[in-house]
Design a protein around this motif. Structure first.
Motif, PDB file in Angstrom:
ATOM      1  N   PRO A  94       0.809  -1.223   0.000  1.00  0.00           N
ATOM      2  CA  PRO A  94       0.000   0.000   0.000  1.00  0.00           C
ATOM      3  C   PRO A  94       0.839   1.269   0.000  1.00  0.00           C
ATOM      4  O   PRO A  94       0.532   2.226  -0.734  1.00  0.00           O
ATOM      5  CB  PRO A  94      -0.829  -0.118   1.289  1.00  0.00           C
ATOM      6  CG  PRO A  94      -0.870  -1.571   1.583  1.00  0.00           C
ATOM      7  CD  PRO A  94       0.432  -2.124   1.111  1.00  0.00           C
ATOM      8  N   GLU A  95       1.889   1.291   0.828  1.00  0.00           N
ATOM      9  CA  GLU A  95       2.715   2.496   0.945  1.00  0.00           C
ATOM     10  C   GLU A  95       3.412   2.825  -0.369  1.00  0.00           C
ATOM     11  O   GLU A  95       3.468   3.987  -0.782  1.00  0.00           O
ATOM     12  CB  GLU A  95       3.745   2.321   2.057  1.00  0.00           C
ATOM     13  CG  GLU A  95       3.166   2.228   3.456  1.00  0.00           C
ATOM     14  CD  GLU A  95       2.682   0.835   3.814  1.00  0.00           C
ATOM     15  OE1 GLU A  95       2.167   0.636   4.929  1.00  0.00           O
ATOM     16  OE2 GLU A  95       2.820  -0.078   2.968  1.00  0.00           O
ATOM     17  N   LYS A  96       3.934   1.812  -1.036  1.00  0.00           N
ATOM     18  CA  LYS A  96       4.666   2.054  -2.284  1.00  0.00           C
ATOM     19  C   LYS A  96       3.711   2.465  -3.410  1.00  0.00           C
ATOM     20  O   LYS A  96       4.013   3.377  -4.194  1.00  0.00           O
ATOM     21  CB  LYS A  96       5.445   0.807  -2.696  1.00  0.00           C
ATOM     22  CG  LYS A  96       6.414   1.045  -3.835  1.00  0.00           C
ATOM     23  CD  LYS A  96       7.502   2.037  -3.445  1.00  0.00           C
ATOM     24  CE  LYS A  96       8.518   2.214  -4.554  1.00  0.00           C
ATOM     25  NZ  LYS A  96       9.580   3.172  -4.182  1.00  0.00           N
ATOM     26  N   PHE A  97       2.561   1.825  -3.478  1.00  0.00           N
ATOM     27  CA  PHE A  97       1.602   2.193  -4.519  1.00  0.00           C
ATOM     28  C   PHE A  97       1.096   3.611  -4.300  1.00  0.00           C
ATOM     29  O   PHE A  97       0.938   4.377  -5.254  1.00  0.00           O
ATOM     30  CB  PHE A  97       0.439   1.206  -4.515  1.00  0.00           C
ATOM     31  CG  PHE A  97      -0.494   1.367  -5.679  1.00  0.00           C
ATOM     32  CD1 PHE A  97      -0.161   0.872  -6.929  1.00  0.00           C
ATOM     33  CD2 PHE A  97      -1.714   2.019  -5.531  1.00  0.00           C
ATOM     34  CE1 PHE A  97      -1.015   1.026  -8.012  1.00  0.00           C
ATOM     35  CE2 PHE A  97      -2.581   2.167  -6.603  1.00  0.00           C
ATOM     36  CZ  PHE A  97      -2.227   1.674  -7.841  1.00  0.00           C
ATOM     37  N   ASP A  98       0.867   3.972  -3.052  1.00  0.00           N
ATOM     38  CA  ASP A  98       0.456   5.335  -2.709  1.00  0.00           C
ATOM     39  C   ASP A  98       1.492   6.334  -3.187  1.00  0.00           C
ATOM     40  O   ASP A  98       1.180   7.336  -3.837  1.00  0.00           O
ATOM     41  CB  ASP A  98       0.256   5.427  -1.200  1.00  0.00           C
ATOM     42  CG  ASP A  98      -0.138   6.827  -0.732  1.00  0.00           C
ATOM     43  OD1 ASP A  98      -0.504   7.670  -1.574  1.00  0.00           O
ATOM     44  OD2 ASP A  98      -0.056   7.084   0.480  1.00  0.00           O
TER      45      ASP A  98
END
Length: 222
Positions: free
Chosen positions: A112-116
């Motif tokens: 989630p953090e990287k896609f965000d």
């Protein structure tokens, strides 16, 4: 679809079936002649997968990097035989070299953090890039939404962002305009609320696959 099922019940299989359903939309009929056929005039029609070349992407969002790496390796081995390209998008990846990779990818495995971070950066540059080609989003361990800090990345930075972009008039003919969400978890309590938010349906089961050793332990206690 939102799936609530115990560990070992086949949630990964549900996600893979969703991927195959997406791929089935890109089958094209061709006539294949077999040299061994004693009647050459009788030709057989088969369904052949078109080369997608990243035009209809699946995004898998996993809770931790180790799980993302595992999915990427497994799906590259399985779907690579079909000519599909599966890439990993985590903190270990150099963003400067990922633009072309993401454009060409058919399956993107990320956290989630990287896609965000990546999707926010893409729009800051004024180019939606690969995002408009996302047709299927697989959210593993979706109960992460309730975690402080990390849940906001999944909710606002991933799901809400994609839903907002998909609702734009310009996305009507793009794959993202009809994006499908499949969310799975073993522990999510409010499955109906989540399905309503994702505009999808639910499936809940308590069934799980038992190994032979587990069956022996169960029979010995009777």
């Amino acid at each position: 679809m939102v799936v609530s099922a115990p560990t070992g019940a086949g949630k990964t299989g549900v996600m893979e079936l969703a991927m195959l359903r997406l791929l089935s939309k890109h089958l094209t009929p061709v006539v294949v002649a077999h040299n061994s056929n004693p009647h050459p005039q009788r030709q057989q029609q088969q369904q052949v997968l078109q080369a997608l070349r990243g035009s209809s992407k699946t995004v898998y969002i996993g809770p931790i990097k180790a799980l993302v790496q595992e999915r990427q390796a497994d799906w590259q081995r399985r779907f690579g035989m079909l000519g599909l390209r599966c890439v990993q998008l985590t903190g270990d990846v150099d963003d400067d070299n990922m633009a072309d990779e993401l454009e060409a990818a058919d399956i993107i495995c990320t956290t989630p953090e990287k896609f965000d971070q990546v999707t926010r950066t893409v729009f800051e540059k004024g180019n939606p890039g690969f995002i408009t080609e996302i047709a299927l989003v697989l959210v593993d361990e979706v109960h992460l939404l309730s975690e402080a800090g990390r849940g906001s990345s999944l909710e606002a930075g991933c799901i809400c962002r994609l839903k907002a972009i998909a609702a734009l008039p310009d996305m009507a003919k793009a794959p993202l305009g009809s994006v499908r969400f499949v969310a799975v978890s073993a522990t999510i309590p409010n499955i109906a609320d989540l399905a309503k938010w994702l505009l999808t349906r639910t499936w809940r089961t308590s069934w799980r696959l038992l190994t032979s050793s587990a069956l022996r332990r169960r029979s010995s206690t009777r």
